[in-house]
Design an enzyme around this catalytic site. Structure first.
Site, PDB file in Angstrom:
ATOM      1  N   LYS A 178      10.434 -58.522  11.344  1.00  9.39           N
ATOM      2  CA  LYS A 178      11.394 -58.640  12.457  1.00  9.39           C
ATOM      3  C   LYS A 178      12.818 -58.549  11.934  1.00  9.39           C
ATOM      4  CE  LYS A 178       8.249 -61.426  15.255  1.00  9.39           C
ATOM      5  NZ  LYS A 178       7.786 -62.777  15.609  1.00  9.39           N
ATOM      6  N   GLN A 186       9.215 -68.962  15.249  1.00  6.38           N
ATOM      7  CA  GLN A 186       7.949 -68.299  14.914  1.00  6.38           C
ATOM      8  C   GLN A 186       6.787 -69.266  15.154  1.00  6.38           C
ATOM      9  OE1 GLN A 186       7.582 -65.015  14.024  1.00  6.38           O
ATOM     10  NE2 GLN A 186       5.372 -65.379  14.057  1.00  6.38           N
ATOM     11  N   ASP A 222      12.133 -64.572  23.179  1.00  8.83           N
ATOM     12  CA  ASP A 222      10.695 -64.371  23.344  1.00  8.83           C
ATOM     13  C   ASP A 222      10.267 -64.459  24.810  1.00  8.83           C
ATOM     14  OD1 ASP A 222       9.233 -63.710  21.082  1.00  8.83           O
ATOM     15  OD2 ASP A 222       9.234 -65.766  20.295  1.00  8.83           O
TER      16      ASP A 222
END
Ligand code: NAD
Length: 293
Positions: A52, A96, A119
């Protein structure tokens, strides 16, 4: 049979984002920025975070990684997130997952400011997606799948879409994306679904997000359908495979995503789309067209 090539599609979107960011800098704005919080030493999580960050830097997004020890307390993690919430130079915050078991994941997601929730997992953004009210953030994997279907001109209007897997990160938001404007008819299957095959056989578009190699075999798939394989499974020999028996299903499908090289790269690119989307909203610009469904 058409291979839906996530690497190729994502390259094009990355190039567009790169040009867009250059244009902001040319006009004197700062770069968009993404903060990624990694708790502990999980090898898979470390690889995802690295990927990422590398892709972010490639398009000109400034990325910051906050590495925290496995032993961190919930309160300490919340305080790290609050610091990033208060930092005007940060556009997106990603924690994460999975988190260590002593930390309440729901509480952590709720701590992220919804306007930085890259997200799209915060209940406010999920609510916006469900109701269509306001400018929200669509979770990266469903957004990536949407962008991929759009790229290949695969129309969902009037289609029977079956999603296997009902998680908060893939299956559920995917169903909301397809339900928008009542375009398609959606069935969501999960571990308690009786006779999975009776559902999957009816799918014009089948999305599978479970985490079980060869869960979907060719007899479960409709001739001429579109098959999207979200699964990532590492076999004992180290090979990465999806949830679909690719070699046999590909002969029956009209189009199919490979693993790796299908949904994975689209998920990463959608994270960057969402970062630029939040950057734009922060600067009072219109929502990013790629972040809309
Ligand atoms: P999860 O474990 O949170 O959810 C799995 C879902 O599958 C649940 O809804 C469960 O009820 C359902 N399920 C389990 N067994 C089933 C069965 N036999 N039949 C039907 N449904 C069943 O998983 P997740 O986080 O949604 O991830 C699913 C898979 O997708 C994993 O392999 C994960 O690594 C992968 N993934 C890939 C990407 C990507 O970018 N390619 C992104 C996210 C997740």
């Amino acid at each position: 049979m058409l291979i839906l090539d996530g690497r190729e599609v994502s390259k094009k979107i990355l190039e567009d984002l790169k040009q867009e960011i250059k244009e902001y800098e040319r006009k004197g704005f700062r770069k968009p920025s993404l903060a990624v919080i990694l708790v502990g030493e999980d090898p898979a999580s470390k690889i995802y975070v690295k990927r990422k960050r590398e892709t972010s830097e490639k398009v000109g997004i400034h990325s910051i990684c906050v590495n925290l020890p496995e032993s961190i307390s919930e309160e300490e993690l919340i305080s790290e997130i609050k610091n990033l919430n208060d930092d005007d130079n940060i556009d997106g915050i990603l924690v994460q997952l999975p988190l260590p078991s002593h930390i309440n994941t729901g509480k952590i997601i709720e701590t992220i400011n919804p306007s930085k929730d890259v997200d799209g997992f915060h209940p406010e953004n999920v609510g916006r997606l469900a109701t269509g009210i306001g400018k929200g953030v669509i979770p990266c994997t469903p957004l990536g799948i949407w962008l991929m279907l759009k790229h290949y001109n695969i129309d969902i209007f009037g289609k029977d879409i079956v999603i296997v897997g009902a998680s908060n990160i893939v299956g559920k938001p995917m169903s909301l994306v397809f339900l928008k404007d009542e375009k398609a008819t959606i069935t969501v299957c999960h571990k308690n679904t009786k006779d999975l095959k009776s559902h999957t056989q009816k799918a014009d578009i089948l999305v599978v997000a479970v985490g079980k190699p060869k869960l979907i075999t060719d007899d479960m798939v409709k001739e001429g359908s579109v098959v999207i394989d979200v699964g990532i499974n590492r076999l004992e020999n180290g090979k990465i495979v999806g949830d679909v028996d690719f070699e046999n299903v590909k002969n029956k499908a009209f189009a199919i995503t490979p693993v790796p090289g299908g949904v994975g790269p689209m998920t990463v690119v959608s994270l960057l789309v969402n970062t630029v989307h939040l950057y734009r909203l922060r600067h009072g610009f219109p929502p990013h067209p790629f972040a809309q469904i």
